[in-house]
Design an enzyme around this catalytic site. Structure first.
Site, PDB file in Angstrom:
ATOM      1  N   SER A 124       8.540   4.027   0.221  1.00  0.00           N
ATOM      2  CA  SER A 124       7.383   3.348  -0.340  1.00  0.00           C
ATOM      3  C   SER A 124       7.297   3.610  -1.849  1.00  0.00           C
ATOM      4  O   SER A 124       6.969   2.723  -2.639  1.00  0.00           O
ATOM      5  CB  SER A 124       6.109   3.832   0.353  1.00  0.00           C
ATOM      6  OG  SER A 124       4.985   3.145  -0.142  1.00  0.00           O
TER       7      SER A 124
ATOM      8  N   SER B 291       0.864  -1.175   0.000  1.00  0.00           N
ATOM      9  CA  SER B 291       0.000   0.000   0.000  1.00  0.00           C
ATOM     10  C   SER B 291       0.904   1.229   0.000  1.00  0.00           C
ATOM     11  O   SER B 291       1.908   1.265   0.718  1.00  0.00           O
ATOM     12  CB  SER B 291      -0.900  -0.003   1.238  1.00  0.00           C
ATOM     13  OG  SER B 291      -1.791   1.081   1.176  1.00  0.00           O
ATOM     14  N   GLU B 292       0.555   2.223  -0.793  1.00  0.00           N
ATOM     15  CA  GLU B 292       1.452   3.363  -1.033  1.00  0.00           C
ATOM     16  C   GLU B 292       1.876   4.084   0.250  1.00  0.00           C
ATOM     17  O   GLU B 292       2.935   4.698   0.307  1.00  0.00           O
ATOM     18  CB  GLU B 292       0.798   4.359  -1.985  1.00  0.00           C
ATOM     19  CG  GLU B 292      -0.469   5.000  -1.407  1.00  0.00           C
ATOM     20  CD  GLU B 292      -1.251   5.797  -2.450  1.00  0.00           C
ATOM     21  OE1 GLU B 292      -1.037   5.588  -3.649  1.00  0.00           O
ATOM     22  OE2 GLU B 292      -2.087   6.623  -2.045  1.00  0.00           O
ATOM     23  N   ASN B 293       1.037   3.988   1.292  1.00  0.00           N
ATOM     24  CA  ASN B 293       1.389   4.665   2.538  1.00  0.00           C
ATOM     25  C   ASN B 293       2.372   3.868   3.381  1.00  0.00           C
ATOM     26  O   ASN B 293       2.422   4.023   4.594  1.00  0.00           O
ATOM     27  CB  ASN B 293       0.130   5.020   3.338  1.00  0.00           C
ATOM     28  CG  ASN B 293      -0.825   3.867   3.515  1.00  0.00           C
ATOM     29  OD1 ASN B 293      -1.047   3.105   2.580  1.00  0.00           O
ATOM     30  ND2 ASN B 293      -1.390   3.733   4.682  1.00  0.00           N
ATOM     31  N   GLY B 294       3.145   3.022   2.752  1.00  0.00           N
ATOM     32  CA  GLY B 294       4.278   2.411   3.430  1.00  0.00           C
ATOM     33  C   GLY B 294       4.034   1.056   4.051  1.00  0.00           C
ATOM     34  O   GLY B 294       4.749   0.656   4.956  1.00  0.00           O
TER      35      GLY B 294
END
Lengths: 233, 222
Positions: free
Chosen positions: A97, A54-57
């Site tokens: 990320s 997920s892009e938020n790490g």
């Protein structure tokens, strides 16, 4: 939504998610964006070991959690919904990320779209003539992932085709889309344009072409086109 | 030892000034320094440029900063989320400026700012509206946009634990933009969930070394 003419035959979102999930292979690292793609995770076949990013790490994101009384804001998906972390998962900061998104480590990203063109151009962030739009992580993911898989309805709510010869919406990235999964068909982007790989039960290739702006091509032997069934996963 | 601990949230944010460019950590509701933002609101500052992934939700946090007229410009990747009602209303009547930046480019611009770099080359945005006015360079046959580093006057950071030296740890995905923002501003203010004694944080697990932190306060509630 499906083209009105084919509404009864079109796949629903869960069925689309099930088809996209079947595309994902063991040991792939797969980015899941917001909206429709989040429905894919629960449909991944149990024997496949896929690492969701997920892009938020979040590396090793699990499915969305429903019905919790107290939401933990420190573990949300890109769509800001509560999720779980799979055993062996880890966290990175935002720059790392997106390093991962661009550096070839993502085997696939699953994105929604307004339009996809025959040459693989993707539009999913801004409406034509709008002053602004939401880019989020889409431009980085589209530019960086090894496979850009698009999951979208075949036509807009007004029945306009979303698979087009040339984009009429502002592009997100050029020439990047590998495969498109709609509620009516599965198509590959090739040097010759969209190849019709699979169609939903009860439709002919000509039916799909009728609601598609871009020219499609397909193998003439009927057996060459796989049929998408609508059974529940 | 440099005194970093502030006695109150209000005291922690006294270093923020009118006209500052302010980095604010967080993604959605995760890792947002809500208490610091509220304290900045109380100061009725003007002409701030706010750099954050989102443009505020509901009427609190960044949305309140916008609503109270503190913000001249927003830089973010996802400005028009359904919950960003205040921003959308202000933007519709040209009461706030907007720079939309792809999320990975936003993160890397901040990272570059904190790493002493002038900028970087990214494949993100080539051939899109984002490329307007930017230099395109070709390296090994691939086109890249030249993106410049982003440094700020101040950063508002949400951490999980802090010690008296200012060392920080983060919790799960609340890490997001916080560690890179803590490196990219001249004045760094932290709200931490919990304080521990010096030595109470495993040095192997410290994500942000205290040398980056100017002020911190303890806010047990988010």
């Amino acid at each position: 939504m499906a083209h009105p003419e084919f509404a009864a035959k079109a796949l629903d979102r869960d069925q689309m998610a099930r088809r996209v999930a079947a595309e994902l292979q063991s040991d792939w690292v797969v980015n899941i964006g917001i909206g429709m793609p989040t429905k894919v995770i629960p449909h991944v076949p149990a024997e496949r070991d896929i690492i969701f990013h997920s892009e938020n790490g979040i590396i090793g994101m699990g499915p969305e959690i429903d019905g919790v009384n107290e939401v933990d804001n420190d573990l949300l998906s890109a769509g800001k919904r509560p999720v779980s972390l799979n055993p062996g998962g880890s966290f990175v900061h935002h720059a790392d990320s997106f390093a991962l998104a661009r550096n070839g480590r993502l085997d696939a990203t699953i994105l929604g779209a307004y339009q996809v063109a025959s040459n693989g151009d993707l539009a999913n962030w801004k409406l034509p003539g709008a002053r602004a739009g939401n880019i989020g992580g889409a431009m980085d993911l589209a530019a960086g992932a090894r496979r850009v898989l698009v999951m979208m309805t075949h036509v807009t709510g007004k029945g306009e085709p979303k698979l087009v010869e040339r984009l009429r919406y502002p592009p997100t990235a050029l020439g990047v889309v590998r495969k498109v999964f709609t509620d009516l068909a599965v198509l590959s982007v090739t040097d010759k344009g969209f190849h019709l790989d699979e169609i939903v039960e009860g439709l002919t290739p000509e039916d799909v072409q009728r609601v598609t702006d871009a020219p499609l091509y397909w193998q003439t032997a009927p057996a060459a086109i796989r049929v998408l069934t609508r059974e529940k996963g | 030892m440099k005194q970093r601990k502030a006695n109150s949230v209000a005291e922690a944010v006294t270093g923020i000034k009118n006209g500052d460019v302010v980095l604010i950590g967080g993604f959605g509701r995760g890792g947002v320094p809500e208490n610091l933002i509220e304290a900045v609101c109380e100061r009725k500052l003007r002409d701030l440029t706010i750099v954050s992934n989102n443009a505020g939700t509901g009427h609190t946090g960044i949305a309140r900063l916008l609503e109270e007229g503190c913000v001249r410009k927003m830089m973010c990747s996802f400005p028009l989320a359904a919950e960003s009602i205040v921003f959308q209303e202000l933007f519709a009547r040209d009461a706030v400026e907007l720079e939309v930046v792809p999320q990975g480019t936003l993160a890397e611009r901040i990272r570059a700012g904190g790493a002493g770099l002038g900028g970087f080359l990214t494949p993100t945005g080539v051939g899109t509206d984002i490329a307007a006015g930017k230099q395109v360079l070709t390296v090994a046959g691939r086109d890249y946009l030249l993106e410049t580093a982003l440094r700020a006057d101040a950063a508002l950071i949400k951490a999980h634990r802090v010690d008296a030296v200012g060392n920080l740890t983060y919790r799960m995905a609340a890490r997001n933009f916080n560690p890179i923002m803590a490196m990219a501003a001249d004045h760094v203010v932290v709200e931490a969930h919990e304080e521990v004694p010096i030595g109470g944080l495993d040095p192997e697990c410290i994500i942000t070394p205290g040398i980056y932190v100017d002020r911190y306060c303890i806010c047990p509630k988010p």
